[in-house]
Design an enzyme around this catalytic site. Structure first.
Site, PDB file in Angstrom:
ATOM      1  N   GLU A 186       1.269  -9.362   8.137  1.00 44.00           N
ATOM      2  CA  GLU A 186       0.046  -8.690   7.694  1.00 44.00           C
ATOM      3  C   GLU A 186      -1.157  -9.268   8.423  1.00 44.00           C
ATOM      4  O   GLU A 186      -1.345 -10.492   8.454  1.00 44.00           O
ATOM      5  CB  GLU A 186      -0.128  -8.845   6.185  1.00 44.00           C
ATOM      6  CG  GLU A 186      -1.484  -8.475   5.622  1.00 44.00           C
ATOM      7  CD  GLU A 186      -1.917  -7.052   5.983  1.00 44.00           C
ATOM      8  OE1 GLU A 186      -3.098  -6.884   6.328  1.00 44.00           O
ATOM      9  OE2 GLU A 186      -1.070  -6.136   5.922  1.00 44.00           O
ATOM     10  N   ASP A 201       2.044   5.658   5.503  1.00 44.25           N
ATOM     11  CA  ASP A 201       1.010   6.302   6.308  1.00 44.25           C
ATOM     12  C   ASP A 201       1.233   6.143   7.811  1.00 44.25           C
ATOM     13  O   ASP A 201       0.741   6.950   8.597  1.00 44.25           O
ATOM     14  CB  ASP A 201      -0.371   5.737   5.954  1.00 44.25           C
ATOM     15  CG  ASP A 201      -0.903   6.282   4.643  1.00 44.25           C
ATOM     16  OD1 ASP A 201      -0.324   7.264   4.134  1.00 44.25           O
ATOM     17  OD2 ASP A 201      -1.894   5.743   4.131  1.00 44.25           O
ATOM     18  N   TYR A 223     -10.796   9.855 -13.000  1.00 41.92           N
ATOM     19  CA  TYR A 223      -9.764   9.445 -13.956  1.00 41.92           C
ATOM     20  C   TYR A 223      -9.896   7.943 -14.207  1.00 41.92           C
ATOM     21  O   TYR A 223     -10.342   7.191 -13.338  1.00 41.92           O
ATOM     22  CB  TYR A 223      -8.355   9.772 -13.440  1.00 41.92           C
ATOM     23  CG  TYR A 223      -8.063   9.297 -12.042  1.00 41.92           C
ATOM     24  CD1 TYR A 223      -7.604   8.002 -11.786  1.00 41.92           C
ATOM     25  CD2 TYR A 223      -8.234  10.158 -10.955  1.00 41.92           C
ATOM     26  CE1 TYR A 223      -7.333   7.580 -10.502  1.00 41.92           C
ATOM     27  CE2 TYR A 223      -7.966   9.740  -9.658  1.00 41.92           C
ATOM     28  CZ  TYR A 223      -7.517   8.455  -9.439  1.00 41.92           C
ATOM     29  OH  TYR A 223      -7.248   8.032  -8.156  1.00 41.92           O
TER      30      TYR A 223
END
Length: 409
Positions: free
Chosen positions: A36, A316, A230
């Site tokens: 990462e 993605d 929401y």
């Protein structure tokens, strides 16, 4: 009987997709090494929705209690006109959807989903997280025919190399490694001309009527824009997102890869100038906003777009999509579940495993990408198409809002 972790998978990217892939590998009996670029995990992003197709994956991984601890479970989806308070359609969620599809509909902060996956990966004891390390390139290692070498770069040191049997590329929409599967002719993500503004509002800071009224998933449809709200984090925060075509003149110059640009409240006020009073009041309760430019790619057209030899794409990096079906994170979780299934097979050749993964996933993700694009045209419709959409929602709202084709896997 204890699982023997004798095979090692390399994973580029430590986001939701990368951690889901690591957990999937662990559950299939593989060690995972996750690379990462960020130096540390932080609380980034805002809210996301997980339909039953996604929460079912978390259930299968034994993470139901962890999800219950951080998520909000809305009781309905309500669609309104952005120009007033008129309800166009409503669909119950809650127990009804959980009973029908075998898993609940959840809303949660992106950082909370990332956190529960990270905790599960760390609890497995079979993954190594390399933070502050960017994956650059993968090639056969030369040591053995069964190994792949990943070139990496740390912010504070020279490039290094790590070896494993295969590589899962889960480094996001702007993936550096994607072309190792798709080829040098693969272009950049496609700008859509659409932008999103997001904010999180403490629900205690809202006026009482707004706090009660927007307890479920609420959607407002307008001309060339729509708004979604929401609760997340067990209901403590209200996630509010405005998605619109085009950018106010005052906000020009947004960098394509900047998903966290600061935005002035006046930009949102300008976008909602013709909206109803209630919606403008809700947006006006937000003290700050973030803005980003929406990109996607054409729908996946075949299994060759998802895997090549010892490298596979996930999330993605494989199939970025518009957010109009709320399925970006869900598709990454589904990808990981399929990855687990093929890696757990009694197959020695990991290339065959990844080929099966691609064969089983490409049609599903391509369909969701295409439907998300179609949904954007419906949500942002004007003129006769908008009138027809509103009439259909008022007549068949519950049937139209129930995404059985998507939530039933």
């Amino acid at each position: 009987m204890a699982v023997a972790y004798s095979r090692e998978m390399l994973i580029a990217g430590g986001g939701i997709g990368g951690l889901a892939a690591a957990l999937a590998c662990n559950r299939a009996g593989w060690r995972a090494r996750v690379f990462e670029r960020a130096e540390a995990f932080g609380e980034v992003g805002a809210g996301l929705q997980l339909g039953p197709n996604a929460t079912r994956v978390l259930q299968d991984w034994g993470l139901s209690d962890a999800l219950q601890a951080v998520a909000f479970f809305p009781d309905s989806i309500t669609v309104r006109s952005a120009t007033g308070r008129r309800v166009l359609g409503r669909m119950p969620l809650g127990r009804e959807v959980a009973a029908r599809y075998g898993a609940p509909y959840a809303a949660l902060h992106r950082a909370d989903l990332h956190g529960l996956l990270l905790a599960a990966v760390e609890a497995s004891g079979e993954s190594v997280l390399h933070l502050g390390t960017e994956a650059l390139d993968a090639a056969p290692s030369g040591a053995t025919p069964e190994s792949l070498a990943l070139a990496c770069r740390r912010a504070s040191s020279d490039a290094g190399r790590s070896e494993g049997e295969a590589l899962i590329v889960a480094d996001g929409v702007w993936s550096r490694l994607r072309r190792q599967v798709t080829g040098a002719g693969d272009g950049e993500p496609l700008p859509t001309g659409q932008f999103a503004w997001r904010t999180l509002i403490p629900r205690d800071a809202l006026p009482a009527p707004l706090r009660c009224e927007y307890a479920g998933v609420n959607v407002w449809l307008g001309a060339r824009l729509h708004v979604v709200a929401y609760p997340v984090r067990r209901g403590e925060l209200l996630n509010l997102v405005v998605l619109a075509e085009g950018l106010p003149a005052s906000a020009r110059g947004t960098a394509p890869q900047d998903w966290n640009a600061q935005a002035a409240p006046a930009e949102v006020a300008q976008l909602l100038a013709h909206a109803g009073t209630g919606l403008r009041d809700l947006a006006g309760a937000a003290p700050h906003w973030r803005r980003w430019m929406l990109h996607d790619r054409d729908p996946v057209a075949g299994p060759q777009a998802l895997a090549r030899e010892r490298i596979a794409l996930l999330g993605d990096a494989a199939h970025p999509m518009l957010p109009y079906l709320a399925q970006g994170a869900a598709m990454a979780l589904e990808d990981a579940a399929e990855l687990q299934r093929v890696l757990a097979m009694d197959i020695d050749d990991v290339r065959l495993c990844l080929a099966r993964y691609a064969l089983h996933r490409w049609q599903r993700v391509g369909q969701v990408q295409a439907r998300a694009r179609r949904q954007s045209r419906i949500f942002h419709a004007t003129g006769p198409l908008a009138w027809g959409r509103d009439a259909a929602l008022m007549l068949l709202g519950r049937r139209l809002l129930d995404q059985g084709w998507l939530w039933r896997t």
